[in-house]
Design an enzyme around this catalytic site. Structure first.
Site, PDB file in Angstrom:
ATOM      1  CB  THR A   1      -0.771   0.017   0.772  1.00  0.00           C
ATOM      2  OG1 THR A   1      -1.811  -1.478   1.579  1.00  0.00           O
ATOM      3  CG2 THR A   1      -1.974   1.259   1.202  1.00  0.00           C
TER       4      THR A   1
ATOM      5  CG  ASN B   1      -6.511  -7.894  -5.741  1.00  0.00           C
ATOM      6  OD1 ASN B   1      -6.559  -6.667  -6.739  1.00  0.00           O
ATOM      7  ND2 ASN B   1      -7.394  -7.317  -4.405  1.00  0.00           N
TER       8      ASN B   1
ATOM      9  CD  GLN C   1      -2.302 -11.349  -4.452  1.00  0.00           C
ATOM     10  OE1 GLN C   1      -2.092 -11.878  -4.274  1.00  0.00           O
ATOM     11  NE2 GLN C   1      -2.822 -10.539  -3.203  1.00  0.00           N
TER      12      GLN C   1
ATOM     13  CB  SER D   1       3.247  -6.752  -0.287  1.00  0.00           C
ATOM     14  OG  SER D   1       3.150  -6.872   0.911  1.00  0.00           O
TER      15      SER D   1
ATOM     16  CG  HIS E   1       1.167 -10.195   3.313  1.00  0.00           C
ATOM     17  ND1 HIS E   1       0.047  -9.785   3.856  1.00  0.00           N
ATOM     18  CD2 HIS E   1       1.043  -8.713   3.736  1.00  0.00           C
ATOM     19  CE1 HIS E   1      -1.008  -8.813   3.219  1.00  0.00           C
ATOM     20  NE2 HIS E   1      -0.657  -8.175   2.682  1.00  0.00           N
TER      21      HIS E   1
ATOM     22  CB  THR F   1      13.736   2.657  12.505  1.00  0.00           C
ATOM     23  OG1 THR F   1      13.847   4.131  13.084  1.00  0.00           O
ATOM     24  CG2 THR F   1      15.333   1.901  13.191  1.00  0.00           C
TER      25      THR F   1
ATOM     26  CB  CYS G   1      -8.982  -4.532   1.089  1.00  0.00           C
ATOM     27  SG  CYS G   1      -7.580  -4.867   1.188  1.00  0.00           S
TER      28      CYS G   1
HETATM   29  C1  PLP Z   1      -3.034  -6.104  -5.541  1.00  0.00           C
HETATM   30  C2  PLP Z   1      -2.404  -5.626  -4.317  1.00  0.00           C
HETATM   31  N1  PLP Z   1      -2.129  -4.411  -4.286  1.00  0.00           N
HETATM   32  C3  PLP Z   1      -1.666  -3.898  -3.238  1.00  0.00           C
HETATM   33  C4  PLP Z   1      -1.912  -4.711  -1.856  1.00  0.00           C
HETATM   34  C5  PLP Z   1      -1.826  -4.259  -0.615  1.00  0.00           C
HETATM   35  O1  PLP Z   1      -0.409  -4.907   0.380  1.00  0.00           O
HETATM   36  P1  PLP Z   1      -0.278  -4.457   1.313  1.00  0.00           P
HETATM   37  O2  PLP Z   1      -0.324  -5.203   2.313  1.00  0.00           O
HETATM   38  O3  PLP Z   1       1.563  -5.176   1.567  1.00  0.00           O
HETATM   39  O4  PLP Z   1      -0.197  -2.746   2.277  1.00  0.00           O
HETATM   40  C6  PLP Z   1      -2.167  -5.799  -1.477  1.00  0.00           C
HETATM   41  C7  PLP Z   1      -3.494  -6.886  -0.504  1.00  0.00           C
HETATM   42  O5  PLP Z   1      -4.067  -7.427  -0.469  1.00  0.00           O
HETATM   43  C8  PLP Z   1      -3.195  -6.249  -2.842  1.00  0.00           C
HETATM   44  O6  PLP Z   1      -3.632  -7.729  -3.633  1.00  0.00           O
END
Ligand code: PLP
Length: 385
Positions: A73, A152, A180, A198, A200, A236, A323
């Site tokens: 994000t 996603n 993704q 990202s 995770h 940091t 989300c």
């Molecule tokens: C395509 C996409 N972009 C952005 C994000 C946001 O990533 P983060 O959770 O690292 O902020 C996600 C996560 O849901 C995602 O699937």
């Protein structure tokens, strides 16, 4: 509950054991601040820079083009808002697609009252952006195009190499949200100026991401402070998370062929079996897709009820983007690909991970027809009427 089945890997993934092990010493042994001059600090700095180099290497880019952030994000916001604020004359035009993640959509929307114009490009019925649509939308003052690598919610892959080439020809920056796609498909880094990722989503920790920013790309930072990350992201560094991200990417790339082949096999089986049920449709492209995401609509039921019923049966799946789950509006992605409203409410996203087994998928396929049948029996709408 050890016998639960997790099929929501596009929301987040289990951190791999090797990643936890790589991170562990940076919590309680090598816990220095990477900006400190003493040996604790140097150990932490070394770990951050080694992680950066290892990730840059596997992407085929330079280490100084990777900016660590708190997640995708933030990386998407830094790319979009950062590029907009770096415009010397102010104003200008941005293109994104209608199926982008909220991290992109809300960022471009935020620019509008500041005098920027935004075009959201249409997609076809599978969620694909036609590169010619982007070409036709380019204006003299377009400075940025942002199109995701893989969706996603529905998994559809976008033709980012082609779109990136068009942007390059026209001197327009091209950003892609590759959250993704990273670790699952090849990324055409040559055609990209900015790329967000990202940890995770690929069995790494939450709260860490990066923005790839091609050398020479002008960005205004969004956080101001100690000048970390070459002044682009003060704060940091989250050393254990950065080390974990690098370990997760190494693992994903080392296992990629084996894991994605299994994901494809499972996806084909899921599609084949679910489409045999009456009143179902596949959302997204059957083949031109990420391997791990499969999205269906079921006529006559609510996706949220389906997710809850599946959860009672020990199976975790989702209606779409994590989300937007609490929000009962139909998914903007399903609306953009033309899913009728009655079916857009009955969506289910199944997303596999590196540890998903045949048995997990069999369990879903056993339970799903029963649960869908129960919900339809309670519904005032009758399938086929
Ligand atoms: C395509 C996409 N972009 C952005 C994000 C946001 O990533 P983060 O959770 O690292 O902020 C996600 C996560 O849901 C995602 O699937």
């Amino acid at each position: 509950m050890p016998d639960r089945v997790y099929l929501d890997n596009s929301a987040t993934t289990q951190v791999a054991r090797a990643v936890v092990d790589a991170m562990a010493p940076y919590f309680d042994v090598r816990y220095g601040n990477a900006s400190s001059l003493h040996s604790f600090g140097q150990e932490a700095r070394h770990a951050v820079e080694e992680s950066r180099e290892s990730m840059a290497d596997s992407l085929g880019v330079r280490a100084d083009e990777i900016v660590f952030t708190s997640g995708a994000t933030e990386a998407d916001n830094l790319a979009i808002v950062g590029a907009a604020l770096a415009r010397s004359g102010g104003g200008g035009h941005v293109i994104a697609s209608k199926v982008e993640h909220d991290a992109v959509l809300r960022a471009v929307e935020w620019l509008q009252p500041m005098g920027f114009a935004v075009t959201l490009a249409d997609v076809d019925g599978t969620g694909r952006v036609d590169p010619e649509t982007v070409r036709a939308a380019l204006r003299k003052d377009t400075f940025l195009v942002s199109i995701m690598a893989g969706n996603n919610e529905i998994g559809t892959l976008e033709p980012i190499a082609e779109i990136g080439r068009i942007c390059r020809e026209r001197g327009v920056l091209f950003h892609t949200d590759a959250v993704q796609a990273l670790g699952k498909v090849d990324l055409p880094m040559d055609s990209v100026d900015l790329l967000a990722a990202s940890a995770h989503k690929l069995h790494g920790p939450k709260g860490v991401g990066f923005l790839y920013a091609r050398r020479g790309t002008r960005l205004v930072p969004l956080t101001h402070g100690g000048g970390h990350e070459r002044g682009l992201r003060s704060g940091t560094e989250n050393v254990p998370a950065i080390v974990g991200f690098a370990a997760a990417l190494r693992l994903a790339l080392a296992e990629r062929d084996e894991v994605t082949a299994r994901m494809w096999r499972l996806r084909r089986r899921i599609i084949d079996r679910v489409l045999r049920m009456p009143g179902t449709r596949l959302n997204g492209h059957p083949e031109d897709s990420l391997p791990h995401i499969t999205n269906f609509s079921f006529a006559g039921i609510e996706g949220e009820s389906l997710v809850m019923k599946l959860d009672e049966a020990g199976i975790a799946a989702s209606t779409g983007s994590a989300c937007s789950s609490p929000n009962l509006e139909p998914s903007h992605v399903l609306v953009a690909i033309g899913v009728p409203l009655s079916m857009a409410h009955g969506s289910l996203r199944i997303s596999t991970g590196r540890d998903t087994t045949d048995a997990d998928v069999e369990r879903l396929l056993d339970v799903l027809p029963r649960v869908v049948g129960e919900l339809r029996a309670m519904s005032p709408f009758k399938v086929g009427e």
